[in-house]
Design a protein around this motif. Structure first.
Motif, PDB file in Angstrom:
ATOM      1  N   UNK A  11       6.269  71.063 -87.778  1.00  0.00           N
ATOM      2  CA  UNK A  11       6.065  69.870 -86.960  1.00  0.00           C
ATOM      3  C   UNK A  11       7.395  69.240 -86.551  1.00  0.00           C
ATOM      4  N   UNK A  12       7.443  68.723 -85.323  1.00  0.00           N
ATOM      5  CA  UNK A  12       8.645  68.130 -84.741  1.00  0.00           C
ATOM      6  C   UNK A  12       8.274  66.842 -84.024  1.00  0.00           C
ATOM      7  N   UNK A  13       9.089  65.795 -84.167  1.00  0.00           N
ATOM      8  CA  UNK A  13       9.013  64.616 -83.295  1.00  0.00           C
ATOM      9  C   UNK A  13      10.088  64.798 -82.231  1.00  0.00           C
ATOM     10  N   UNK A  14       9.646  64.977 -80.984  1.00  0.00           N
ATOM     11  CA  UNK A  14      10.563  65.301 -79.902  1.00  0.00           C
ATOM     12  C   UNK A  14      11.081  64.021 -79.242  1.00  0.00           C
ATOM     13  N   UNK A  15      12.098  64.169 -78.397  1.00  0.00           N
ATOM     14  CA  UNK A  15      12.701  63.016 -77.735  1.00  0.00           C
ATOM     15  C   UNK A  15      11.766  62.352 -76.731  1.00  0.00           C
ATOM     16  N   UNK A  16      10.687  63.046 -76.327  1.00  0.00           N
ATOM     17  CA  UNK A  16       9.720  62.441 -75.416  1.00  0.00           C
ATOM     18  C   UNK A  16       8.710  61.566 -76.146  1.00  0.00           C
ATOM     19  N   UNK A  17       8.875  61.434 -77.473  1.00  0.00           N
ATOM     20  CA  UNK A  17       7.986  60.602 -78.262  1.00  0.00           C
ATOM     21  C   UNK A  17       6.766  61.321 -78.788  1.00  0.00           C
ATOM     22  N   UNK A  18       6.516  62.543 -78.342  1.00  0.00           N
ATOM     23  CA  UNK A  18       5.367  63.302 -78.805  1.00  0.00           C
ATOM     24  C   UNK A  18       5.725  64.135 -80.045  1.00  0.00           C
ATOM     25  N   UNK A  19       4.684  64.509 -80.747  1.00  0.00           N
ATOM     26  CA  UNK A  19       4.806  65.413 -81.888  1.00  0.00           C
ATOM     27  C   UNK A  19       4.365  66.800 -81.430  1.00  0.00           C
ATOM     28  N   UNK A  20       5.100  67.809 -81.876  1.00  0.00           N
ATOM     29  CA  UNK A  20       4.786  69.185 -81.512  1.00  0.00           C
ATOM     30  C   UNK A  20       4.630  70.007 -82.789  1.00  0.00           C
ATOM     31  N   UNK A  21       3.653  70.894 -82.788  1.00  0.00           N
ATOM     32  CA  UNK A  21       3.585  71.901 -83.836  1.00  0.00           C
ATOM     33  C   UNK A  21       3.722  73.269 -83.192  1.00  0.00           C
ATOM     34  N   UNK A  22       4.416  74.143 -83.896  1.00  0.00           N
ATOM     35  CA  UNK A  22       4.454  75.554 -83.547  1.00  0.00           C
ATOM     36  C   UNK A  22       3.960  76.322 -84.756  1.00  0.00           C
ATOM     37  N   UNK A  23       3.337  77.470 -84.527  1.00  0.00           N
ATOM     38  CA  UNK A  23       2.617  78.091 -85.635  1.00  0.00           C
ATOM     39  C   UNK A  23       2.393  79.583 -85.400  1.00  0.00           C
ATOM     40  N   UNK A  24       2.062  80.276 -86.476  1.00  0.00           N
ATOM     41  CA  UNK A  24       1.641  81.669 -86.437  1.00  0.00           C
ATOM     42  C   UNK A  24       0.212  81.728 -85.907  1.00  0.00           C
ATOM     43  N   UNK A  25      -0.050  82.651 -84.982  1.00  0.00           N
ATOM     44  CA  UNK A  25      -1.325  82.635 -84.254  1.00  0.00           C
ATOM     45  C   UNK A  25      -2.344  83.657 -84.738  1.00  0.00           C
ATOM     46  N   UNK A  26      -2.010  84.487 -85.703  1.00  0.00           N
ATOM     47  CA  UNK A  26      -2.944  85.518 -86.152  1.00  0.00           C
ATOM     48  C   UNK A  26      -2.954  85.574 -87.684  1.00  0.00           C
ATOM     49  N   UNK A  27      -3.958  86.212 -88.230  1.00  0.00           N
ATOM     50  CA  UNK A  27      -4.001  86.432 -89.673  1.00  0.00           C
ATOM     51  C   UNK A  27      -2.932  87.444 -90.052  1.00  0.00           C
ATOM     52  N   UNK A  28      -2.698  87.557 -91.360  1.00  0.00           N
ATOM     53  CA  UNK A  28      -1.630  88.454 -91.803  1.00  0.00           C
ATOM     54  C   UNK A  28      -1.952  89.918 -91.543  1.00  0.00           C
ATOM     55  N   UNK A  29      -3.239  90.263 -91.387  1.00  0.00           N
ATOM     56  CA  UNK A  29      -3.577  91.664 -91.160  1.00  0.00           C
ATOM     57  C   UNK A  29      -3.253  92.138 -89.749  1.00  0.00           C
ATOM     58  N   UNK A  30      -3.246  91.192 -88.806  1.00  0.00           N
ATOM     59  CA  UNK A  30      -3.225  91.574 -87.391  1.00  0.00           C
ATOM     60  C   UNK A  30      -1.816  91.621 -86.822  1.00  0.00           C
ATOM     61  N   UNK A  31      -1.639  92.489 -85.832  1.00  0.00           N
ATOM     62  CA  UNK A  31      -0.434  92.422 -85.019  1.00  0.00           C
ATOM     63  C   UNK A  31      -0.348  91.028 -84.402  1.00  0.00           C
ATOM     64  N   UNK A  32       0.847  90.436 -84.450  1.00  0.00           N
ATOM     65  CA  UNK A  32       0.982  89.025 -84.081  1.00  0.00           C
ATOM     66  C   UNK A  32       2.273  88.836 -83.303  1.00  0.00           C
ATOM     67  N   UNK A  33       2.205  88.977 -82.000  1.00  0.00           N
ATOM     68  CA  UNK A  33       3.416  88.922 -81.176  1.00  0.00           C
ATOM     69  C   UNK A  33       3.606  87.568 -80.512  1.00  0.00           C
ATOM     70  N   UNK A  34       2.712  86.618 -80.790  1.00  0.00           N
ATOM     71  CA  UNK A  34       2.824  85.302 -80.174  1.00  0.00           C
ATOM     72  C   UNK A  34       2.984  84.224 -81.235  1.00  0.00           C
ATOM     73  N   UNK A  35       3.563  83.092 -80.803  1.00  0.00           N
ATOM     74  CA  UNK A  35       3.559  81.869 -81.603  1.00  0.00           C
ATOM     75  C   UNK A  35       2.893  80.792 -80.748  1.00  0.00           C
ATOM     76  N   UNK A  36       2.182  79.861 -81.399  1.00  0.00           N
ATOM     77  CA  UNK A  36       1.435  78.856 -80.677  1.00  0.00           C
ATOM     78  C   UNK A  36       2.132  77.518 -80.641  1.00  0.00           C
ATOM     79  N   UNK A  37       1.721  76.682 -79.679  1.00  0.00           N
ATOM     80  CA  UNK A  37       2.267  75.338 -79.538  1.00  0.00           C
ATOM     81  C   UNK A  37       1.141  74.356 -79.236  1.00  0.00           C
ATOM     82  N   UNK A  38       1.222  73.187 -79.862  1.00  0.00           N
ATOM     83  CA  UNK A  38       0.290  72.091 -79.578  1.00  0.00           C
ATOM     84  C   UNK A  38       1.072  70.789 -79.626  1.00  0.00           C
TER      85      UNK A  38
END
Length: 462
Positions: free
Chosen positions: A94-121
């Motif tokens: 989790x990050x508090x950005x300079x725009x005042x919003x909070x951002x999370x970045x995260x792993x997008x798949x279970x440990x079994x699966x190929x996982x080439x992306x990261x997510x953002x909210x």
């Protein structure tokens, strides 16, 4: 991000369980952010606030949001605060950005699966979250991109440290660095391997002090969290400590650091081998650490988080250079009173003797060790301090130890107008009454402890 609760080799387990259902194992770790806030007790009327966004030990499809004013006693702000539209959410940083919003970045798949992306909210209030996008990490032959960790450098640039493996050996992870190419956090530079940390390291967390970058990766061969330093963010890093150098034990992962109000660095990490979430403190810039302690209330429930620390308005206040008495919030007939140098909690009333009322009256002054904190002086000039965790009054001997023992940080109490006093040199420990004696004890995450450590400043008895 090692399978939980099993403790053997990640590679052996993952290969053996590759065909297992998604519920067969969980992975953990902890994301990161530069601890850049100045270390000082919050100003009167303000409060320190720590926010974490862990996924659940029982569910990697959603995250909870917790907050705390002391980085020890975390309380639920919202359960299942964010569920991604597809895939999973693990290892949310989790990050508090300079725009005042909070951002999370995260792993997008279970440990079994190929996982080439990261997510953002993103969130405006830490409670309601909106999915932004999944980002494909542009690394040739990528197999898995896990545990993205925020890092904000001294110039304000925003980076991610991502643990990546490639198809030629999908369980050997290396930390890669990416920098945000725009302020909206939607474009990223090509990933570059951190020089000096090397392969088979995962969950790398970085903080900066002065001109030195401090990295804490988990060695996947030894299962210990290591320590490395560099003069540049991308390296080269020199690994300074290996094995059980800090006394945390093995099978620990996901280190995340934050600097507390007294300057102490606190590390959180996942004890995936025993199902416990731990914290440990360092007051000498990572040379030595306290014995790991289980994080109250959320240990065994929360998995893999980082921490955002902020100073926010609306905190408790207490006037200085005035006399006050302090009444128990949950035993309102009882007040602080000095008895033979010790601080106890007897019944005090208008019918008490003049000496008893005087012994229940104290002058509130600025903290001896930190002017943002508080110290308490009796009529003779002795100060309230803790010694062997017992609250007592002693003459100030002018030492740093005494000043810290006699300084307390103001936190909000459990009832309107009540306050709590956190020990300055033992973060997470509070003045608390037990058997009508005042002691400094570690918070245990219970409502009873919070009530026992809450006091109402009232008009002085004398």
């Amino acid at each position: 991000m090692t399978p939980h609760p099993a403790a053997p080799s990640r590679r052996a387990l993952l290969r053996a369980l590759a065909a297992a259902p998604a519920s067969a194992a969980l992975l953990g770790g902890a994301p990161g952010l530069l601890g850049s806030a100045l270390a000082a007790a919050p100003p009167s009327g303000s409060a320190t606030r720590y926010t974490i966004v862990p996924f659940l030990d029982s569910d990697d499809g959603t995250v909870d949001v917790y907050q705390s004013d002391d980085a020890t006693d975390f309380r639920l702000l919202r359960a299942s605060a964010y569920t991604p539209p597809a895939g999973r959410i693990r290892d949310a940083s989790v990050l508090r950005h300079t725009d005042g919003h909070y951002y999370v970045t995260y792993t997008t798949r279970t440990w079994q699966d190929t996982s080439t992306t990261i997510g953002f909210a993103r969130s405006a209030d830490r409670v309601g979250w909106t999915f932004l996008y999944d980002y494909t990490v542009p690394l040739p032959g990528l197999s898995r991109a896990w545990a993205p960790e925020w890092f904000v450098d001294g110039d304000g640039s925003v980076h991610l440290v991502v643990s990546c493996s490639t198809t030629d050996n999908e369980w050997i992870f290396t930390p890669y660095l990416m920098r945000a190419a725009d302020s909206a956090l939607t474009a990223w530079t090509s990933p570059v391997a951190l020089v000096g940390i090397g392969a088979n390291h995962i969950d790398t967390f970085i903080v900066r002090t002065g001109s030195t970058y401090h990295a804490f990766p988990k060695n996947e061969t030894t299962k210990y969290i290591e320590y490395a330093t560099a003069s540049h963010l991308a390296g080269p890093y020199t690994i300074r400590r290996t094995g059980d150098w800090a006394g945390w034990g093995g099978y620990r992962e996901g280190p995340a650091l934050v600097q507390l109000d007294n300057g102490t660095w606190r590390m959180f990490f996942d004890g995936y081998g025993d199902g416990t979430y731990y914290y440990s403190d360092s007051r000498d810039t990572f040379a030595t650490w306290t014995a790991p302690a289980a994080l109250p209330a959320i240990s065994g429930r929360a998995r893999h988080f980082s921490v955002v620390k902020e100073t926010v308005a609306g905190g408790p206040s207490l006037a200085r250079n005035v006399t006050r008495s302090f009444r128990s919030a949950n035993y309102p007939t009882r007040s602080w009173q000095q008895q033979s140098s010790l601080l106890n909690l007897p019944v005090v009333s208008g019918s008490s003797t003049a000496a008893q009322r005087q012994a229940a009256t104290f002058t509130v002054v600025a903290g001896l060790a930190d002017g943002g904190g508080f110290s308490f002086r009796d009529a003779s000039g002795a100060y309230l301090r803790h010694r062997d965790f017992r609250a007592r009054f002693d003459v100030n001997d002018g030492t740093r130890t005494f000043a810290e023992d006699a300084t307390f940080v103001l936190r909000a109490g459990t009832t309107a107008g009540s306050v709590r006093f956190e020990s300055y040199n033992h973060p997470g420990h509070y003045l608390r009454h037990y058997a009508y004696q005042l002691r400094v004890e570690r918070a245990n995450g219970t409502d009873l402890f919070r009530q026992d450590s809450s006091f109402l400043p009232v008009t002085a008895w004398a």
